[in-house]
Design an enzyme around this catalytic site. Structure first.
Site, PDB file in Angstrom:
ATOM      1  N   CYS A   1      13.277  -3.780   8.276  1.00  0.00           N
ATOM      2  CA  CYS A   1      12.219  -4.715   7.958  1.00  0.00           C
ATOM      3  C   CYS A   1      12.119  -5.283   6.445  1.00  0.00           C
ATOM      4  O   CYS A   1      11.331  -6.018   6.131  1.00  0.00           O
ATOM      5  CB  CYS A   1      10.819  -4.339   8.558  1.00  0.00           C
ATOM      6  SG  CYS A   1      11.312  -3.967  10.190  1.00  0.00           S
TER       7      CYS A   1
ATOM      8  N   HIS B   1       2.683  -5.780   4.155  1.00  0.00           N
ATOM      9  CA  HIS B   1       3.397  -5.706   5.272  1.00  0.00           C
ATOM     10  C   HIS B   1       2.518  -5.628   6.570  1.00  0.00           C
ATOM     11  O   HIS B   1       2.982  -6.231   7.567  1.00  0.00           O
ATOM     12  CB  HIS B   1       4.446  -4.443   4.915  1.00  0.00           C
ATOM     13  CG  HIS B   1       5.432  -4.164   5.827  1.00  0.00           C
ATOM     14  ND1 HIS B   1       6.375  -5.092   5.964  1.00  0.00           N
ATOM     15  CD2 HIS B   1       5.712  -3.199   6.813  1.00  0.00           C
ATOM     16  CE1 HIS B   1       7.496  -4.608   6.868  1.00  0.00           C
ATOM     17  NE2 HIS B   1       6.830  -3.432   7.157  1.00  0.00           N
TER      18      HIS B   1
ATOM     19  N   GLU C   1      -0.440   1.773   3.989  1.00  0.00           N
ATOM     20  CA  GLU C   1      -0.154   0.667   3.110  1.00  0.00           C
ATOM     21  C   GLU C   1      -1.648   0.546   2.442  1.00  0.00           C
ATOM     22  O   GLU C   1      -1.700   0.324   0.994  1.00  0.00           O
ATOM     23  CB  GLU C   1      -0.054  -0.644   3.686  1.00  0.00           C
ATOM     24  CG  GLU C   1       0.445  -1.632   2.809  1.00  0.00           C
ATOM     25  CD  GLU C   1       0.934  -2.753   3.246  1.00  0.00           C
ATOM     26  OE1 GLU C   1       0.979  -2.990   4.670  1.00  0.00           O
ATOM     27  OE2 GLU C   1       1.539  -3.815   2.549  1.00  0.00           O
TER      28      GLU C   1
ATOM     29  N   LYS D   1       1.444 -11.451   9.758  1.00  0.00           N
ATOM     30  CA  LYS D   1       1.856 -10.982  10.841  1.00  0.00           C
ATOM     31  C   LYS D   1       1.052 -11.114  11.869  1.00  0.00           C
ATOM     32  O   LYS D   1       1.179 -11.385  13.113  1.00  0.00           O
ATOM     33  CB  LYS D   1       2.428  -9.545  10.672  1.00  0.00           C
ATOM     34  CG  LYS D   1       3.708  -9.392   9.732  1.00  0.00           C
ATOM     35  CD  LYS D   1       4.143  -7.978   9.975  1.00  0.00           C
ATOM     36  CE  LYS D   1       5.415  -7.998   9.281  1.00  0.00           C
ATOM     37  NZ  LYS D   1       5.289  -7.829   7.755  1.00  0.00           N
TER      38      LYS D   1
ATOM     39  N   HIS E   1       5.957  -9.831  13.913  1.00  0.00           N
ATOM     40  CA  HIS E   1       6.891  -9.263  12.985  1.00  0.00           C
ATOM     41  C   HIS E   1       8.167  -9.515  13.038  1.00  0.00           C
ATOM     42  O   HIS E   1       8.897  -9.317  13.956  1.00  0.00           O
ATOM     43  CB  HIS E   1       6.790  -7.632  12.989  1.00  0.00           C
ATOM     44  CG  HIS E   1       7.460  -6.944  11.882  1.00  0.00           C
ATOM     45  ND1 HIS E   1       8.272  -7.450  10.962  1.00  0.00           N
ATOM     46  CD2 HIS E   1       7.325  -5.516  11.556  1.00  0.00           C
ATOM     47  CE1 HIS E   1       8.391  -6.484  10.015  1.00  0.00           C
ATOM     48  NE2 HIS E   1       7.992  -5.420  10.590  1.00  0.00           N
TER      49      HIS E   1
ATOM     50  N   PHE F   1      12.331   0.588   8.416  1.00  0.00           N
ATOM     51  CA  PHE F   1      12.455   2.134   9.096  1.00  0.00           C
ATOM     52  C   PHE F   1      13.531   2.303   8.236  1.00  0.00           C
ATOM     53  O   PHE F   1      14.548   1.829   7.918  1.00  0.00           O
ATOM     54  CB  PHE F   1      13.010   1.573  10.494  1.00  0.00           C
ATOM     55  CG  PHE F   1      11.903   1.601  11.318  1.00  0.00           C
ATOM     56  CD1 PHE F   1      10.351   1.960  11.191  1.00  0.00           C
ATOM     57  CD2 PHE F   1      11.992   0.904  12.487  1.00  0.00           C
ATOM     58  CE1 PHE F   1       9.443   1.818  12.082  1.00  0.00           C
ATOM     59  CE2 PHE F   1      10.912   0.850  13.449  1.00  0.00           C
ATOM     60  CZ  PHE F   1       9.510   1.096  13.257  1.00  0.00           C
TER      61      PHE F   1
END
Lengths: 80, 413
Positions: free
Chosen positions: B163, B303, B314, B335, B340, B399
């Site tokens: 991502c 994010h 975050e 998002k 996403h 990830f």
């Protein structure tokens, strides 16, 4: 639909060319703008449509509209 | 003097609009791109909804034959690249193509094509696998297609970092320009992974929201009741240009890309490091790399995936880095509207960040209903907020523990 018409339809569909360009002497690569991947895909489409197996060494000989029609006619006759 | 990099063109294909204009209007009106999956029968899947791209027409970028030979992710990229190139108003005849390149990545690549061809192989045998299978599937092919279409013969490749893919692509492109390898770069990310394997895989990880009775409220970053992310798809492309090159041709300038920050958590394949430690360092790097002060950052496009883990860590990272100022800046997660977009997220979200800086308005986090005591910043809940945005950051975390942050400011001579 005749075998000849089916072959032409597949070529029109797979190569995205105008039907009037698909004359018997037309060569896939030089005249119809195919690349080497296109010709592989074309042979696979023939195999699917006519339910035949085309060995690689035969496939290499299928380079024009006429050679495809002749090859497939013979192949289907021999199967019958 | 260091070479400066500005944004001179943008293109987007997103679940809330298939152009930058529609996308931005959608963000400001809080448009919701999430709905039940239409691409395949998801009745057996734990999650039955996604943020699909709707009503996209590829006729202006791919003829029928070409469309059958590229994966959806590459088709999205061709569409967004066309918009970005036209927006940049570049005269291809005058462009030095050897100094114009492409870095466009995809987190997953052509998984739709993989599924289709794998099914063919199982059913009909290996000889039936399409000769286009490999060039459809590989994650670098969008960059290849774009270079071929526009004859851009400079640096060309893809990045892959889940991502964070698009942010690495954009950050690398910025550095290619700064370093002097190129003057003009097409950069971004594209993704099309809404397919049976994609949804099943993320479901098995327990990464996706399963709010099947109310999908419109499923993507709810920083809200106490968040239960996972909503998978989206699409593409964002930015045209990055060396400042003097842009000025010489009279290009429009949206904003300046100031800095890039790349770090790794080196902690766990999917869980963020405690306290968002890796994210904090990446944010700091992108601020310092841009010669900015922390208190100049007025907006963070987070994010903000809507997973319990990400949004908490975050938030911790932002607080640890910015201290008091963390409560003065605006944070939002777009998002909440787009879902996403995985490897494309960092591109469409940088576009949102650039437009926030340009227009002095922060797009909202929609579906923000229940405050979470662990997430206590100003997330710009439900309504856009007008405010001066001098500089802003876009965050992307992938990830594998990849963190990529980019800072942007208004362009000032």
């Amino acid at each position: 639909m005749s075998l000849e018409e089916k072959v032409k339809d597949i070529i029109v569909e797979k190569l995205g060319v105008e039907p009037d360009k698909v004359v018997p002497e037309a060569r896939f690569i030089e005249d119809l703008g195919a690349d080497s991947l296109d010709t592989v895909e074309l042979v696979m489409a023939f195999e699917d449509e006519f339910n035949v197996e085309i060995p690689d060494e035969d496939a290499q000989e299928i380079t024009t509209v006429k050679s495809a029609i002749d090859y497939l006619s013979k192949k289907i006759q021999s199967a019958e | 003097m260091a070479r400066r990099v500005v944004v001179t063109g943008m293109g987007a294909v997103t679940p809330i609009g298939n152009s930058v204009k529609e996308f931005w209007e959608g963000l400001l009106e809080g448009r919701n791109g999430v709905d039940y999956i239409t691409r395949f029968d998801a009745s057996q899947h734990k999650t039955k909804f996604a943020a699909e791209v709707k009503n996209v027409n590829f006729d202006d970028v791919l003829d029928r034959r070409e469309r059958n030979r590229v994966d959806l992710y590459a088709a999205f990229a061709m569409k967004a690249a066309k918009e970005a190139m036209e927006d940049a108003g570049v005269d291809l005849e005058k462009l030095n193509r050897d100094r114009a390149g492409v870095v466009v990545g995809s987190g997953i690549g052509g998984i739709l094509s993989f599924e289709t061809e794998h099914a063919k192989m199982l059913k009909h045998g290996p000889r039936r696998v399409s000769p286009y299978f490999v060039p459809q599937m590989i994650s670098d092919i969008a960059a290849g297609h774009i270079s071929i279409r526009y004859k851009l013969t400079g640096p060309n490749y893809a990045t892959v970092s889940a991502c964070a893919t698009a942010s690495h692509a954009i950050g690398d492109a910025v550095r290619l320009i700064r370093y002097g390898d190129a003057d003009f770069m097409v950069a971004g990310g594209s993704e099309a992974a809404i397919c049976p394997m994609g949804v099943a895989g993320f479901n098995s990880m327990q990464a996706l929201s399963t709010r099947n009775d109310d999908p419109k409220h499923a993507s709810r970053p920083f809200d106490r009741l968040r239960d996972g992310f909503v998978i989206g798809e699409g593409c964002g492309i930015l045209i990055l240009e060396e400042l003097e090159h842009a000025k010489k041709r009279g290009a429009q300038i949206y904003a300046e890309i100031r800095g890039v920050g790349f770090t790794a958590d080196a902690y766990h394949i999917t869980a963020p490091a405690p306290g968002g430690e890796g994210a904090r360092r990446a944010m700091r790097m992108c601020v310092e790399d841009g010669g900015l002060n922390l208190d100049e950052i007025d907006y963070i496009n987070a994010h903000g995936t809507s997973t319990p883990y990400n949004d908490k860590s975050e938030t911790e990272a932002i607080k640890a880095l910015f201290g008091e100022h963390a409560y003065k800046l605006n944070v939002s997660s777009t998002k909440s509207m787009t879902g996403h977009l995985l490897g494309a997220a960092g591109a469409i979200e940088l576009i949102a960040t650039v437009l926030a800086v340009k227009h002095n308005v922060v797009p909202p986090t929609i579906n923000y209903q229940e405050p979470d005591p662990e997430c206590d910043l100003n997330y710009t809940p439900n309504q856009p907020q007008e405010r001066v945005v001098r500089a802003a950051i876009n965050n992307a975390f992938g990830f594998g523990g990849h963190n990529a942050c980019i800072s942007v400011s208004k362009f000032v001579e």
